[in-house]
Enzyme design. Sequence first.
Site, PDB file in Angstrom:
ATOM      1  N   THR A 185      39.561  24.961 137.115  1.00  0.00           N
ATOM      2  CA  THR A 185      38.642  24.648 135.965  1.00  0.00           C
ATOM      3  C   THR A 185      37.675  25.837 136.274  1.00  0.00           C
ATOM      4  O   THR A 185      37.342  26.614 137.319  1.00  0.00           O
ATOM      5  CB  THR A 185      37.862  23.454 136.042  1.00  0.00           C
ATOM      6  OG1 THR A 185      37.214  23.419 137.332  1.00  0.00           O
ATOM      7  CG2 THR A 185      38.862  22.373 135.996  1.00  0.00           C
ATOM      8  N   GLY A 186      37.206  26.438 134.951  1.00  0.00           N
ATOM      9  CA  GLY A 186      36.064  27.477 134.876  1.00  0.00           C
ATOM     10  C   GLY A 186      36.827  28.686 135.271  1.00  0.00           C
ATOM     11  O   GLY A 186      36.376  29.507 135.864  1.00  0.00           O
ATOM     12  N   GLY A 187      37.950  28.822 134.892  1.00  0.00           N
ATOM     13  CA  GLY A 187      38.931  30.030 135.356  1.00  0.00           C
ATOM     14  C   GLY A 187      38.877  31.246 134.422  1.00  0.00           C
ATOM     15  O   GLY A 187      39.873  32.109 134.523  1.00  0.00           O
ATOM     16  N   ILE A 220      34.256  33.407 139.867  1.00  0.00           N
ATOM     17  CA  ILE A 220      35.082  32.900 140.940  1.00  0.00           C
ATOM     18  C   ILE A 220      36.335  32.258 140.465  1.00  0.00           C
ATOM     19  O   ILE A 220      37.527  32.538 141.358  1.00  0.00           O
ATOM     20  CB  ILE A 220      34.280  31.870 141.792  1.00  0.00           C
ATOM     21  CG1 ILE A 220      33.021  32.499 142.553  1.00  0.00           C
ATOM     22  CG2 ILE A 220      35.029  31.169 142.582  1.00  0.00           C
ATOM     23  CD1 ILE A 220      31.853  31.604 143.072  1.00  0.00           C
ATOM     24  N   GLY A 221      36.449  31.487 139.370  1.00  0.00           N
ATOM     25  CA  GLY A 221      37.377  30.892 138.883  1.00  0.00           C
ATOM     26  C   GLY A 221      38.682  31.997 138.527  1.00  0.00           C
ATOM     27  O   GLY A 221      39.888  31.597 139.066  1.00  0.00           O
ATOM     28  N   SER A 255      28.049  24.669 146.778  1.00  0.00           N
ATOM     29  CA  SER A 255      27.065  25.762 146.794  1.00  0.00           C
ATOM     30  C   SER A 255      26.151  25.405 147.916  1.00  0.00           C
ATOM     31  O   SER A 255      26.184  24.336 148.512  1.00  0.00           O
ATOM     32  CB  SER A 255      26.122  25.656 145.665  1.00  0.00           C
ATOM     33  OG  SER A 255      25.179  26.794 145.844  1.00  0.00           O
ATOM     34  N   TYR A 257      20.044  21.217 139.719  1.00  0.00           N
ATOM     35  CA  TYR A 257      21.367  21.979 140.031  1.00  0.00           C
ATOM     36  C   TYR A 257      21.678  21.718 141.369  1.00  0.00           C
ATOM     37  O   TYR A 257      22.839  21.519 142.023  1.00  0.00           O
ATOM     38  CB  TYR A 257      21.283  23.433 139.810  1.00  0.00           C
ATOM     39  CG  TYR A 257      22.271  24.205 140.526  1.00  0.00           C
ATOM     40  CD1 TYR A 257      23.609  24.333 139.892  1.00  0.00           C
ATOM     41  CD2 TYR A 257      22.492  24.923 141.697  1.00  0.00           C
ATOM     42  CE1 TYR A 257      24.517  25.065 140.187  1.00  0.00           C
ATOM     43  CE2 TYR A 257      23.375  25.747 142.243  1.00  0.00           C
ATOM     44  CZ  TYR A 257      24.383  25.719 141.568  1.00  0.00           C
ATOM     45  OH  TYR A 257      25.629  26.567 141.894  1.00  0.00           O
TER      46      TYR A 257
END
Length: 250
Positions: free
Chosen positions: A11-13, A17-18, A138, A151
């Site tokens: 996900t978030g690719g 980083i994704g 994180s 966050y």
Amino acid sequence: MKLVGKVALITGGSEGIGLATAQRFILEGAEHVFITGRQQEKLNEAVKKMNAANVTAVQGDVGNLADLDKLVDIIRQEKGRLDIIFANAASCTIATFGDITEKHFDDTFNVNVKGLLFTVQKALPLLVDGASIILNGSNSSIKADAGLSVYCATKAAIRAFARCWILDLKHRNIRVNTLSPGAIDTPLLRSIGGTEEEIQANLATWQAATPMNRIGAPDEIAKAVVFLACDDSSFVTGIELFVDGGYSQI
């Protein structure tokens, strides 16, 4: 070629980083990689950049359960299974304590906590026994940053998910690990702040606080994801792996 025959979801690719992880998975021989992102244009650019036939991009918001249902249906129809999930999609914006709004709280938790949880849960029926789940956390799970309390709280929640899920899924021998990057040069990191001057000041601050005295690269995180995804980490589960140049250790 550590991921030969593996089907993966990232996900978030579409960037950062994704995207780096999707590229690394392809290089490591993955059978197929599914990537998600909110913006179709960025997904198209990512697919073009990878230039690989075994990549499928699915537009959607992980915080939207209908979008997740669509994603799972596509994976089921195209491959019928998953060997790896890298739950990477994240949101990070600054809100100083005293000025935190309900919208800021909801938007951040909707992606980082709710979206991550339901991404994995909805994909569970497709996961093979012995699969690997990697949650992108994180070092903010244990380190404080002014203006990022919401966050940081979401990343601590992710760490808690990993601890609990290794018990929930042990009967299927599914491993769950948290990978916790530090300051990595991505569009998300550079979005924290306003003007270019403020962005550069933030980068300088993070660099100075890191024992290795530099900002990390997305591919350095991707290589760590490969380790947690492949059989090299067959006896590793429930950990939080910090990839942050030593920042969280001081």
